[in-house]
Write a protein that holds these residues in place. Structure first.
Motif, PDB file in Angstrom:
ATOM      1  N   ASN A 159       0.746  34.235  68.650  1.00  0.00           N
ATOM      2  CA  ASN A 159       0.252  33.136  69.463  1.00  0.00           C
ATOM      3  C   ASN A 159       1.315  32.035  69.412  1.00  0.00           C
ATOM      4  O   ASN A 159       1.568  31.463  68.350  1.00  0.00           O
ATOM      5  CB  ASN A 159      -1.083  32.639  68.908  1.00  0.00           C
ATOM      6  CG  ASN A 159      -1.626  31.455  69.659  1.00  0.00           C
ATOM      7  OD1 ASN A 159      -0.948  30.450  69.836  1.00  0.00           O
ATOM      8  ND2 ASN A 159      -2.878  31.556  70.077  1.00  0.00           N
ATOM      9  N   PRO A 160       1.966  31.728  70.532  1.00  0.00           N
ATOM     10  CA  PRO A 160       3.083  30.773  70.515  1.00  0.00           C
ATOM     11  C   PRO A 160       2.688  29.374  70.046  1.00  0.00           C
ATOM     12  O   PRO A 160       3.460  28.721  69.346  1.00  0.00           O
ATOM     13  CB  PRO A 160       3.590  30.748  71.957  1.00  0.00           C
ATOM     14  CG  PRO A 160       2.794  31.722  72.734  1.00  0.00           C
ATOM     15  CD  PRO A 160       1.745  32.313  71.849  1.00  0.00           C
ATOM     16  N   GLU A 161       1.497  28.912  70.418  1.00  0.00           N
ATOM     17  CA  GLU A 161       1.073  27.571  69.998  1.00  0.00           C
ATOM     18  C   GLU A 161       0.855  27.519  68.488  1.00  0.00           C
ATOM     19  O   GLU A 161       1.274  26.569  67.819  1.00  0.00           O
ATOM     20  CB  GLU A 161      -0.206  27.142  70.737  1.00  0.00           C
ATOM     21  CG  GLU A 161      -0.021  26.931  72.230  1.00  0.00           C
ATOM     22  CD  GLU A 161      -0.136  28.218  73.042  1.00  0.00           C
ATOM     23  OE1 GLU A 161      -0.736  29.208  72.557  1.00  0.00           O
ATOM     24  OE2 GLU A 161       0.405  28.233  74.169  1.00  0.00           O
ATOM     25  N   LEU A 162       0.197  28.538  67.950  1.00  0.00           N
ATOM     26  CA  LEU A 162      -0.022  28.577  66.509  1.00  0.00           C
ATOM     27  C   LEU A 162       1.283  28.755  65.747  1.00  0.00           C
ATOM     28  O   LEU A 162       1.490  28.141  64.701  1.00  0.00           O
ATOM     29  CB  LEU A 162      -1.003  29.700  66.144  1.00  0.00           C
ATOM     30  CG  LEU A 162      -2.460  29.470  66.522  1.00  0.00           C
ATOM     31  CD1 LEU A 162      -3.278  30.736  66.294  1.00  0.00           C
ATOM     32  CD2 LEU A 162      -3.050  28.302  65.741  1.00  0.00           C
ATOM     33  N   ASP A 163       2.181  29.575  66.271  1.00  0.00           N
ATOM     34  CA  ASP A 163       3.463  29.785  65.610  1.00  0.00           C
ATOM     35  C   ASP A 163       4.277  28.489  65.595  1.00  0.00           C
ATOM     36  O   ASP A 163       4.898  28.150  64.586  1.00  0.00           O
ATOM     37  CB  ASP A 163       4.251  30.913  66.283  1.00  0.00           C
ATOM     38  CG  ASP A 163       5.350  31.444  65.388  1.00  0.00           C
ATOM     39  OD1 ASP A 163       5.065  31.739  64.201  1.00  0.00           O
ATOM     40  OD2 ASP A 163       6.497  31.555  65.864  1.00  0.00           O
ATOM     41  N   LYS A 164       4.259  27.760  66.695  1.00  0.00           N
ATOM     42  CA  LYS A 164       4.954  26.463  66.751  1.00  0.00           C
ATOM     43  C   LYS A 164       4.346  25.500  65.721  1.00  0.00           C
ATOM     44  O   LYS A 164       5.065  24.827  64.977  1.00  0.00           O
ATOM     45  CB  LYS A 164       4.864  25.875  68.154  1.00  0.00           C
ATOM     46  CG  LYS A 164       5.574  24.546  68.283  1.00  0.00           C
ATOM     47  CD  LYS A 164       5.468  23.971  69.688  1.00  0.00           C
ATOM     48  CE  LYS A 164       6.245  22.672  69.732  1.00  0.00           C
ATOM     49  NZ  LYS A 164       5.699  21.710  70.654  1.00  0.00           N
ATOM     50  N   ALA A 165       3.021  25.443  65.664  1.00  0.00           N
ATOM     51  CA  ALA A 165       2.346  24.560  64.711  1.00  0.00           C
ATOM     52  C   ALA A 165       2.671  24.950  63.272  1.00  0.00           C
ATOM     53  O   ALA A 165       2.896  24.083  62.415  1.00  0.00           O
ATOM     54  CB  ALA A 165       0.837  24.585  64.937  1.00  0.00           C
ATOM     55  N   LEU A 166       2.742  26.252  62.999  1.00  0.00           N
ATOM     56  CA  LEU A 166       3.065  26.708  61.645  1.00  0.00           C
ATOM     57  C   LEU A 166       4.510  26.367  61.294  1.00  0.00           C
ATOM     58  O   LEU A 166       4.794  25.907  60.181  1.00  0.00           O
ATOM     59  CB  LEU A 166       2.809  28.201  61.497  1.00  0.00           C
ATOM     60  CG  LEU A 166       3.035  28.774  60.102  1.00  0.00           C
ATOM     61  CD1 LEU A 166       2.147  28.084  59.057  1.00  0.00           C
ATOM     62  CD2 LEU A 166       2.783  30.276  60.096  1.00  0.00           C
ATOM     63  N   ASN A 167       5.419  26.572  62.225  1.00  0.00           N
ATOM     64  CA  ASN A 167       6.817  26.208  61.983  1.00  0.00           C
ATOM     65  C   ASN A 167       6.958  24.708  61.705  1.00  0.00           C
ATOM     66  O   ASN A 167       7.709  24.305  60.810  1.00  0.00           O
ATOM     67  CB  ASN A 167       7.701  26.621  63.168  1.00  0.00           C
ATOM     68  CG  ASN A 167       8.217  28.027  63.034  1.00  0.00           C
ATOM     69  OD1 ASN A 167       9.172  28.282  62.325  1.00  0.00           O
ATOM     70  ND2 ASN A 167       7.565  28.965  63.717  1.00  0.00           N
ATOM     71  N   GLU A 168       6.249  23.904  62.452  1.00  0.00           N
ATOM     72  CA  GLU A 168       6.279  22.453  62.224  1.00  0.00           C
ATOM     73  C   GLU A 168       5.687  22.113  60.860  1.00  0.00           C
ATOM     74  O   GLU A 168       6.204  21.244  60.148  1.00  0.00           O
ATOM     75  CB  GLU A 168       5.530  21.723  63.337  1.00  0.00           C
ATOM     76  CG  GLU A 168       6.269  21.747  64.660  1.00  0.00           C
ATOM     77  CD  GLU A 168       5.456  21.193  65.822  1.00  0.00           C
ATOM     78  OE1 GLU A 168       4.289  20.781  65.617  1.00  0.00           O
ATOM     79  OE2 GLU A 168       5.998  21.178  66.946  1.00  0.00           O
ATOM     80  N   ALA A 169       4.624  22.789  60.487  1.00  0.00           N
ATOM     81  CA  ALA A 169       3.980  22.530  59.193  1.00  0.00           C
ATOM     82  C   ALA A 169       4.935  22.848  58.044  1.00  0.00           C
ATOM     83  O   ALA A 169       5.154  22.020  57.161  1.00  0.00           O
ATOM     84  CB  ALA A 169       2.696  23.345  59.060  1.00  0.00           C
ATOM     85  N   VAL A 170       5.506  24.054  58.042  1.00  0.00           N
ATOM     86  CA  VAL A 170       6.394  24.422  56.934  1.00  0.00           C
ATOM     87  C   VAL A 170       7.693  23.615  56.972  1.00  0.00           C
ATOM     88  O   VAL A 170       8.329  23.392  55.936  1.00  0.00           O
ATOM     89  CB  VAL A 170       6.683  25.945  56.849  1.00  0.00           C
ATOM     90  CG1 VAL A 170       5.397  26.707  56.600  1.00  0.00           C
ATOM     91  CG2 VAL A 170       7.413  26.454  58.054  1.00  0.00           C
ATOM     92  N   GLY A 171       8.065  23.138  58.151  1.00  0.00           N
ATOM     93  CA  GLY A 171       9.228  22.266  58.262  1.00  0.00           C
ATOM     94  C   GLY A 171       9.074  20.977  57.467  1.00  0.00           C
ATOM     95  O   GLY A 171      10.063  20.360  57.068  1.00  0.00           O
ATOM     96  N   GLN A 172       7.832  20.576  57.230  1.00  0.00           N
ATOM     97  CA  GLN A 172       7.563  19.375  56.433  1.00  0.00           C
ATOM     98  C   GLN A 172       7.940  19.537  54.961  1.00  0.00           C
ATOM     99  O   GLN A 172       8.063  18.561  54.228  1.00  0.00           O
ATOM    100  CB  GLN A 172       6.077  18.998  56.530  1.00  0.00           C
ATOM    101  CG  GLN A 172       5.601  18.688  57.921  1.00  0.00           C
ATOM    102  CD  GLN A 172       6.218  17.426  58.469  1.00  0.00           C
ATOM    103  OE1 GLN A 172       6.236  16.389  57.808  1.00  0.00           O
ATOM    104  NE2 GLN A 172       6.757  17.503  59.674  1.00  0.00           N
TER     105      GLN A 172
END
Length: 174
Positions: A159-172
Protein backbone atom coordinates in the motif's frame (compact mmCIF):
# COMPACT_ATOMS: atom_id res chain seq x y z
CA UNK A 1 23.14 2.70 14.26
CA UNK A 2 21.92 -0.34 16.22
CA UNK A 3 18.17 -0.82 15.89
CA UNK A 4 16.27 -3.34 18.00
CA UNK A 5 13.02 -4.61 16.44
CA UNK A 6 10.38 -7.04 17.63
CA UNK A 7 6.76 -8.01 17.47
CA UNK A 8 5.21 -7.80 20.93
CA UNK A 9 3.91 -11.37 20.76
CA UNK A 10 5.05 -14.96 21.09
CA UNK A 11 3.33 -16.05 17.89
CA UNK A 12 5.76 -17.96 15.68
CA UNK A 13 3.93 -16.68 12.58
CA UNK A 14 3.54 -13.12 13.81
CA UNK A 15 2.51 -10.49 11.29
CA UNK A 16 3.71 -7.91 13.81
CA UNK A 17 7.18 -9.47 13.79
CA UNK A 18 7.15 -9.25 9.99
CA UNK A 19 6.09 -5.59 10.10
CA UNK A 20 8.77 -4.72 12.68
CA UNK A 21 11.48 -6.42 10.61
CA UNK A 22 10.33 -4.65 7.46
CA UNK A 23 10.33 -1.30 9.26
CA UNK A 24 13.87 -1.94 10.49
CA UNK A 25 15.01 -2.77 6.95
CA UNK A 26 13.98 0.73 5.85
CA UNK A 27 16.76 2.34 7.88
CA UNK A 28 19.70 2.45 5.50
CA UNK A 29 22.99 1.21 6.95
CA UNK A 30 21.48 0.21 10.28
CA UNK A 31 22.49 -2.90 12.16
CA UNK A 32 19.05 -4.40 12.85
CA UNK A 33 18.58 -7.03 15.54
CA UNK A 34 15.21 -8.80 15.59
CA UNK A 35 14.18 -10.30 18.92
CA UNK A 36 11.80 -13.22 19.32
CA UNK A 37 9.82 -12.96 22.56
CA UNK A 38 9.82 -16.76 22.77
CA UNK A 39 13.47 -16.42 23.80
CA UNK A 40 12.35 -14.49 26.90
CA UNK A 41 9.63 -16.74 28.31
CA UNK A 42 9.42 -16.61 32.11
CA UNK A 43 6.96 -17.52 34.84
CA UNK A 44 4.00 -15.18 35.10
CA UNK A 45 5.04 -12.19 37.20
CA UNK A 46 3.86 -11.86 40.77
CA UNK A 47 5.43 -10.17 43.81
CA UNK A 48 5.84 -13.59 45.42
CA UNK A 49 7.71 -14.98 42.40
CA UNK A 50 9.89 -11.89 42.34
CA UNK A 51 10.70 -12.43 46.01
CA UNK A 52 11.55 -16.08 45.34
CA UNK A 53 13.39 -15.64 42.01
CA UNK A 54 14.79 -12.13 42.16
CA UNK A 55 15.30 -10.61 38.74
CA UNK A 56 15.31 -13.42 36.15
CA UNK A 57 18.29 -13.51 33.80
CA UNK A 58 15.99 -13.29 30.78
CA UNK A 59 14.49 -10.00 32.01
CA UNK A 60 18.00 -8.69 32.63
CA UNK A 61 19.04 -9.75 29.11
CA UNK A 62 16.00 -8.02 27.59
CA UNK A 63 16.75 -4.83 29.53
CA UNK A 64 20.36 -4.94 28.33
CA UNK A 65 19.24 -5.43 24.69
CA UNK A 66 17.20 -2.24 25.01
CA UNK A 67 20.14 -0.44 26.61
CA UNK A 68 22.51 -1.51 23.85
CA UNK A 69 20.20 -0.26 21.09
CA UNK A 70 20.32 3.21 19.57
CA UNK A 71 16.66 2.99 18.55
CA UNK A 72 13.72 0.61 18.95
CA UNK A 73 10.85 -0.46 16.72
CA UNK A 74 8.02 -2.44 18.32
CA UNK A 75 4.95 -3.72 16.52
CA UNK A 76 2.16 -4.61 18.92
CA UNK A 77 -0.15 -7.56 18.43
CA UNK A 78 -3.55 -7.09 19.99
CA UNK A 79 -5.30 -9.72 22.08
CA UNK A 80 -8.81 -8.71 23.09
CA UNK A 81 -7.95 -5.03 22.74
CA UNK A 82 -4.79 -5.15 24.82
CA UNK A 83 -1.19 -6.39 24.99
CA UNK A 84 -0.39 -10.05 24.46
CA UNK A 85 0.28 -11.99 27.65
CA UNK A 86 3.82 -12.78 26.46
CA UNK A 87 4.74 -9.10 26.01
CA UNK A 88 2.98 -7.93 29.17
CA UNK A 89 4.75 -10.53 31.29
CA UNK A 90 8.19 -9.68 29.89
CA UNK A 91 7.46 -5.98 30.33
CA UNK A 92 6.29 -6.50 33.93
CA UNK A 93 9.45 -8.41 34.88
CA UNK A 94 11.67 -5.86 33.14
CA UNK A 95 9.94 -2.91 34.79
CA UNK A 96 10.94 -4.36 38.15
CA UNK A 97 14.60 -3.96 37.15
CA UNK A 98 13.97 -0.31 36.25
CA UNK A 99 10.68 1.49 35.60
CA UNK A 100 12.52 3.32 32.81
CA UNK A 101 12.30 0.16 30.71
CA UNK A 102 12.94 1.98 27.42
CA UNK A 103 15.92 3.92 28.79
CA UNK A 104 15.13 7.14 26.88
CA UNK A 105 15.58 5.45 23.51
CA UNK A 106 13.93 6.89 20.41
CA UNK A 107 11.17 4.56 19.28
CA UNK A 108 8.65 3.89 16.58
CA UNK A 109 5.58 2.04 17.78
CA UNK A 110 3.57 0.07 15.24
CA UNK A 111 0.64 -2.31 15.27
CA UNK A 112 -1.15 -4.42 12.73
CA UNK A 113 -3.91 -6.99 12.53
CA UNK A 114 -5.78 -8.88 9.81
CA UNK A 115 -8.82 -6.66 10.40
CA UNK A 116 -9.62 -3.03 9.64
CA UNK A 117 -8.83 -1.85 13.18
CA UNK A 118 -5.11 -2.51 12.74
CA UNK A 119 -4.66 -3.22 16.47
CA UNK A 120 -5.17 0.47 17.09
CA UNK A 121 -6.47 -0.07 20.66
CA UNK A 122 -3.24 -1.61 21.91
CA UNK A 123 -1.14 0.87 19.94
CA UNK A 124 -2.99 3.76 21.57
CA UNK A 125 -2.39 2.24 25.02
CA UNK A 126 1.31 1.71 24.27
CA UNK A 127 1.86 5.24 22.96
CA UNK A 128 -0.05 6.85 25.84
CA UNK A 129 1.84 4.92 28.53
CA UNK A 130 5.28 5.14 26.88
CA UNK A 131 6.44 8.36 28.61
CA UNK A 132 5.98 6.71 32.01
CA UNK A 133 8.57 4.11 30.97
CA UNK A 134 11.15 6.51 29.49
CA UNK A 135 10.27 5.99 25.82
CA UNK A 136 10.81 8.75 23.30
CA UNK A 137 8.11 7.84 20.80
CA UNK A 138 9.06 9.60 17.58
CA UNK A 139 6.18 8.18 15.55
CA UNK A 140 3.45 5.55 15.58
CA UNK A 141 1.48 3.84 12.85
CA UNK A 142 -1.34 1.33 12.69
CA UNK A 143 -1.47 -0.88 9.60
CA UNK A 144 -5.01 -2.18 9.07
CA UNK A 145 -5.94 -5.26 7.07
CA UNK A 146 -2.39 -6.62 7.04
CA UNK A 147 -2.90 -9.28 4.39
CA UNK A 148 -4.38 -6.72 1.98
CA UNK A 149 -1.50 -4.29 2.51
CA UNK A 150 1.57 -6.53 2.86
CA UNK A 151 3.10 -8.88 0.29
CA UNK A 152 3.89 -12.03 2.27
CA UNK A 153 6.34 -13.38 -0.33
CA UNK A 154 8.33 -10.19 -0.82
CA UNK A 155 7.81 -9.14 2.80
CA UNK A 156 7.05 -5.51 1.95
CA UNK A 157 4.13 -3.13 2.35
CA UNK A 158 2.35 -2.82 -0.97
CA UNK A 159 0.00 0.00 0.00
CA UNK A 160 1.86 3.14 -1.18
CA UNK A 161 0.27 5.47 1.40
CA UNK A 162 1.09 3.16 4.29
CA UNK A 163 4.59 2.52 2.98
CA UNK A 164 5.22 6.28 2.71
CA UNK A 165 3.91 6.78 6.26
CA UNK A 166 6.12 3.96 7.56
CA UNK A 167 9.19 5.36 5.81
CA UNK A 168 8.49 8.77 7.34
CA UNK A 169 8.00 7.20 10.77
CA UNK A 170 11.28 5.26 10.76
CA UNK A 171 13.01 8.30 9.28
CA UNK A 172 12.38 9.99 12.63
CA UNK A 173 14.85 7.58 14.23
CA UNK A 174 17.81 8.68 12.12
Amino acid sequence: MNVLVFGATNSTTSINQQLAKYAGSLIKGANVEALDLNDFEMPIYSPQREEALGQPKLAQQFYKKIGDADAIIISFAEHNGSYTAAYKNLFDWTSRIDMKVFQNKPMVMLATSPGPGGANSVLSSAVNSAPFFAAQVKASLSVPSFFDNFDMEKRVLINPELDKALNEAVGQLV
